[in-house]
Design an enzyme around this catalytic site. Sequence first.
Site, PDB file in Angstrom:
ATOM      1  N   SER A  59      16.757  -1.355  -3.649  1.00  0.00           N
ATOM      2  CA  SER A  59      16.335  -2.486  -4.467  1.00  0.00           C
ATOM      3  C   SER A  59      15.802  -2.002  -5.819  1.00  0.00           C
ATOM      4  O   SER A  59      14.914  -1.149  -5.883  1.00  0.00           O
ATOM      5  CB  SER A  59      15.255  -3.295  -3.748  1.00  0.00           C
ATOM      6  OG  SER A  59      15.804  -3.957  -2.626  1.00  0.00           O
ATOM      7  N   ASN A  82       7.826   1.308   7.502  1.00  0.00           N
ATOM      8  CA  ASN A  82       7.750   1.838   6.144  1.00  0.00           C
ATOM      9  C   ASN A  82       7.009   0.895   5.204  1.00  0.00           C
ATOM     10  O   ASN A  82       7.071  -0.327   5.346  1.00  0.00           O
ATOM     11  CB  ASN A  82       9.155   2.145   5.604  1.00  0.00           C
ATOM     12  CG  ASN A  82       9.758   0.969   4.865  1.00  0.00           C
ATOM     13  OD1 ASN A  82       9.501   0.759   3.681  1.00  0.00           O
ATOM     14  ND2 ASN A  82      10.567   0.183   5.572  1.00  0.00           N
ATOM     15  N   LEU A  86       8.796  -0.436  -2.916  1.00  0.00           N
ATOM     16  CA  LEU A  86       9.932  -0.636  -3.825  1.00  0.00           C
ATOM     17  C   LEU A  86       9.977   0.346  -5.000  1.00  0.00           C
ATOM     18  O   LEU A  86      10.154  -0.051  -6.164  1.00  0.00           O
ATOM     19  CB  LEU A  86       9.948  -2.080  -4.370  1.00  0.00           C
ATOM     20  CG  LEU A  86      10.133  -3.198  -3.346  1.00  0.00           C
ATOM     21  CD1 LEU A  86      10.001  -4.555  -4.010  1.00  0.00           C
ATOM     22  CD2 LEU A  86      11.492  -3.075  -2.662  1.00  0.00           C
ATOM     23  N   CYS A 142      10.919  -8.501   0.871  1.00  0.00           N
ATOM     24  CA  CYS A 142      10.199  -7.272   1.191  1.00  0.00           C
ATOM     25  C   CYS A 142       8.833  -7.653   1.759  1.00  0.00           C
ATOM     26  O   CYS A 142       8.042  -8.319   1.075  1.00  0.00           O
ATOM     27  CB  CYS A 142      10.037  -6.401  -0.046  1.00  0.00           C
ATOM     28  SG  CYS A 142       9.143  -4.871   0.276  1.00  0.00           S
ATOM     29  N   LYS A 176      18.909 -11.912   0.652  1.00  0.00           N
ATOM     30  CA  LYS A 176      18.407 -11.231   1.840  1.00  0.00           C
ATOM     31  C   LYS A 176      17.184 -11.960   2.373  1.00  0.00           C
ATOM     32  O   LYS A 176      16.162 -12.071   1.687  1.00  0.00           O
ATOM     33  CB  LYS A 176      18.068  -9.769   1.531  1.00  0.00           C
ATOM     34  CG  LYS A 176      17.783  -8.940   2.781  1.00  0.00           C
ATOM     35  CD  LYS A 176      17.819  -7.462   2.491  1.00  0.00           C
ATOM     36  CE  LYS A 176      17.726  -6.649   3.772  1.00  0.00           C
ATOM     37  NZ  LYS A 176      17.852  -5.193   3.528  1.00  0.00           N
ATOM     38  N   ILE A 202      18.723  -9.412   8.743  1.00  0.00           N
ATOM     39  CA  ILE A 202      17.426  -9.756   8.177  1.00  0.00           C
ATOM     40  C   ILE A 202      16.839  -8.553   7.433  1.00  0.00           C
ATOM     41  O   ILE A 202      17.365  -7.442   7.558  1.00  0.00           O
ATOM     42  CB  ILE A 202      16.425 -10.173   9.279  1.00  0.00           C
ATOM     43  CG1 ILE A 202      16.354  -9.068  10.330  1.00  0.00           C
ATOM     44  CG2 ILE A 202      16.776 -11.527   9.878  1.00  0.00           C
ATOM     45  CD1 ILE A 202      15.346  -9.276  11.458  1.00  0.00           C
ATOM     46  N   ASN A 203      15.730  -8.790   6.718  1.00  0.00           N
ATOM     47  CA  ASN A 203      14.930  -7.704   6.201  1.00  0.00           C
ATOM     48  C   ASN A 203      14.017  -7.213   7.326  1.00  0.00           C
ATOM     49  O   ASN A 203      14.085  -7.707   8.451  1.00  0.00           O
ATOM     50  CB  ASN A 203      14.094  -8.176   4.999  1.00  0.00           C
ATOM     51  CG  ASN A 203      13.813  -7.057   3.997  1.00  0.00           C
ATOM     52  OD1 ASN A 203      13.527  -5.931   4.390  1.00  0.00           O
ATOM     53  ND2 ASN A 203      13.887  -7.369   2.719  1.00  0.00           N
ATOM     54  N   THR A 204      13.148  -6.263   7.037  1.00  0.00           N
ATOM     55  CA  THR A 204      12.284  -5.697   8.075  1.00  0.00           C
ATOM     56  C   THR A 204      11.207  -6.683   8.521  1.00  0.00           C
ATOM     57  O   THR A 204      10.888  -7.649   7.822  1.00  0.00           O
ATOM     58  CB  THR A 204      11.610  -4.416   7.567  1.00  0.00           C
ATOM     59  OG1 THR A 204      10.949  -4.697   6.324  1.00  0.00           O
ATOM     60  CG2 THR A 204      12.629  -3.313   7.356  1.00  0.00           C
TER      61      THR A 204
END
Length: 316
Positions: A59, A82, A86, A142, A176, A202-204
Amino acid sequence: MFKLFLGLIDLAPQPMLKVETLGLRFRNPLILAAGILGLTAPILRRVVESGAGGVVTKSIGLKPRKGYPNPTVVDLGFGFLNSMGLPNPGLEKFMKELETLRDLEAPIILSIYAFSEDELVEIGRAVSGLDVISAVELNISCPHVDGISEIAKDPILVKSYVKTLKRHVDKPVIVKLSPNVSDIVRIAEAAVDGGADALTAINTVRAMSIDVEVGRPVLAGVFGGLSGPAIRPIAVRCVYEITESLDIPVFGCGGVETARDVIEFLMAGATAVQLGSAIARGGLRIFKKILKGLRSFLEEKGYNSIDDIRGLAHRR
């Protein structure tokens, strides 16, 4: 006669693995996920040479960003936690890096984030006309960066951000999505209403770890994003729910490590699948290993292509 039989086997058509979507052609459904390795041109090239059908960059924001201090990553055994924050060199410098990949034989998807719609306008204008980029993936999800994580939870903001980017970029926009919401379909609908061409799910998952010896959070940023096999069932559920309700391409992402994991996402309705944490554990050879298993499964079951299994769980 035996040699002739073997020759006929060799001539038998192999199952088709190519994916065509958004006007792009991926030679197979395995795509490098954002946040993993995608910060330099040589690494992106190596990923494609290792078998990936496409790549998503790390990103990138409008301006350079250092990210958080260490520790930023924890290996929990069942996945990674994590809180990188970014980190990236900024859009202008990264665009110069991508210019060296014009001969890459795979679509390059640029992952971007922005702290405001004004930043989105600048990013959209900057990347328009940059032929080396095939599409843009908008990271609104994020889970450990203030100013970004809040966007994914608000359908009004999601629609507005996507609409703004669509007005100023000449490439397909992939959004996302976050699993850290009460109703991901509602957020997906907002993205589609804003003009999204595709979604990534998906994202985290927002999470944390505490060092019990000293009684404090392990990560410098306190909270982080959980990735890896532990989140795969969540990701599969999200893909299924979205594709059950909306007719839009969805890139499945979250905990893919084996060919069966890819098949599960495809049967849930995913158009293609992104890999991240598996590369950290298995290296770049994971792409060819999964592709071999995917072909074997399709051949054993008598399927001609991955199109035959896509969305199968909905039909049954």
